[in-house]
Scaffold this motif. Structure first.
Motif, PDB file in Angstrom:
ATOM      1  N   ARG A  60      79.924  13.553  45.452  1.00 27.93           N
ATOM      2  CA  ARG A  60      79.510  14.093  46.746  1.00 27.93           C
ATOM      3  C   ARG A  60      78.102  13.659  47.086  1.00 27.93           C
ATOM      4  NH1 ARG A  60      78.734  19.927  46.115  1.00 27.93           N
ATOM      5  NH2 ARG A  60      76.659  19.274  45.560  1.00 27.93           N
ATOM      6  N   GLY A  61      77.253  13.586  46.126  1.00 28.11           N
ATOM      7  CA  GLY A  61      75.865  13.211  46.361  1.00 28.11           C
ATOM      8  C   GLY A  61      75.039  14.410  46.789  1.00 28.11           C
ATOM      9  N   GLN A  62      73.792  14.096  47.117  1.00 28.32           N
ATOM     10  CA  GLN A  62      72.851  15.152  47.481  1.00 28.32           C
ATOM     11  C   GLN A  62      73.250  15.764  48.821  1.00 28.32           C
ATOM     12  OE1 GLN A  62      68.836  13.807  47.506  1.00 28.32           O
ATOM     13  NE2 GLN A  62      68.020  15.787  48.074  1.00 28.32           N
ATOM     14  N   VAL A  63      73.285  17.068  48.885  1.00 26.68           N
ATOM     15  CA  VAL A  63      73.649  17.774  50.097  1.00 26.68           C
ATOM     16  C   VAL A  63      72.405  18.343  50.770  1.00 26.68           C
ATOM     17  CG1 VAL A  63      74.943  19.737  51.029  1.00 26.68           C
ATOM     18  CG2 VAL A  63      75.931  18.350  49.234  1.00 26.68           C
ATOM     19  N   TYR A  64      71.476  18.759  49.997  1.00 31.00           N
ATOM     20  CA  TYR A  64      70.273  19.389  50.524  1.00 31.00           C
ATOM     21  C   TYR A  64      69.151  18.371  50.546  1.00 31.00           C
ATOM     22  CZ  TYR A  64      73.068  23.431  49.401  1.00 31.00           C
ATOM     23  OH  TYR A  64      74.086  24.329  49.331  1.00 31.00           O
ATOM     24  N   ARG A  65      68.284  18.489  51.557  1.00 26.34           N
ATOM     25  CA  ARG A  65      67.139  17.586  51.625  1.00 26.34           C
ATOM     26  C   ARG A  65      66.065  18.072  50.673  1.00 26.34           C
ATOM     27  NH1 ARG A  65      63.258  19.933  55.032  1.00 26.34           N
ATOM     28  NH2 ARG A  65      64.109  21.644  56.240  1.00 26.34           N
ATOM     29  N   ASP A  66      65.220  17.184  50.273  1.00 22.78           N
ATOM     30  CA  ASP A  66      64.123  17.540  49.391  1.00 22.78           C
ATOM     31  C   ASP A  66      63.172  18.483  50.096  1.00 22.78           C
ATOM     32  OD1 ASP A  66      64.990  16.020  47.246  1.00 22.78           O
ATOM     33  OD2 ASP A  66      63.987  14.211  47.976  1.00 22.78           O
ATOM     34  N   ALA A  67      62.652  19.413  49.370  1.00 23.23           N
ATOM     35  CA  ALA A  67      61.623  20.293  49.927  1.00 23.23           C
ATOM     36  C   ALA A  67      60.346  19.499  50.060  1.00 23.23           C
ATOM     37  CB  ALA A  67      61.435  21.500  49.014  1.00 23.23           C
ATOM     38  N   PRO A  68      59.615  19.739  51.159  1.00 20.31           N
ATOM     39  CA  PRO A  68      58.357  18.995  51.309  1.00 20.31           C
ATOM     40  C   PRO A  68      57.368  19.385  50.232  1.00 20.31           C
ATOM     41  CG  PRO A  68      58.563  20.690  53.012  1.00 20.31           C
ATOM     42  CD  PRO A  68      59.858  20.645  52.242  1.00 20.31           C
ATOM     43  N   ALA A  69      56.558  18.418  49.850  1.00 19.44           N
ATOM     44  CA  ALA A  69      55.517  18.691  48.864  1.00 19.44           C
ATOM     45  C   ALA A  69      54.504  19.623  49.477  1.00 19.44           C
ATOM     46  CB  ALA A  69      54.870  17.389  48.410  1.00 19.44           C
TER      47      ALA A  69
END
Length: 140
Positions: free
Chosen positions: A126-135
């Motif tokens: 499926r791969g990544q579903v959620y985006r990375d949280a900003p630093a």
């Protein structure tokens, strides 16, 4: 720990809570005031004070009246009495046998590795579903 008089009083109160019925023994018939109470108190020493309070508050009242008094006016003591009576009752192996409860028994360990790998494969495909949280410090 408890005197013979206290055990006798406990037995009368416990028999009100757990009377003989439908093939099951009463609390005193199941030896609750003796060995099983001692075992229960060993597991729950925090209930000693509540039991002592219950026995003292019950005084010389008839057992059914004493239990009602405790239930209405000495609730923590009543809860200690009930917890110890029921706990001691179900520690007795004869009672456990009568209700068909073998006690805690080990279960056969299951190997869920295949299920785990199938789930993990689905996630990877499926791969990544959620985006990375900003630093920290970056705009959102």
């Amino acid at each position: 720990m408890l005197t013979d008089e206290q055990r006798a009083r406990f037995a009368s109160l416990a028999d009100v809570l757990i009377p003989a019925a439908e093939g099951m023994p009463s609390a005193s018939q199941a030896d609750v005031p003796t060995k099983w109470l001692d075992d229960a108190l060993g597991y729950r020493p925090d209930l000693v004070a509540g039991l002592q309070e219950a026995l003292q508050a019950a005084g010389d009242l008839p057992a059914d009246e004493a239990v009602e008094l405790l239930n209405q006016h000495h609730i923590p003591a009543f809860e200690a009495l009930g917890t110890l009576a029921a706990g001691a009752y179900f520690l007795n192996p004869a009672v456990k046998q009568l209700i068909g409860y073998p006690g805690q028994v080990p279960t056969v360990a299951r190997d869920d590795t295949d299920t785990y790998l199938d789930l993990l494969e689905n996630v990877a495909e499926r791969g990544q579903v959620y985006r990375d949280a900003p630093a920290e410090g970056q705009p959102t």
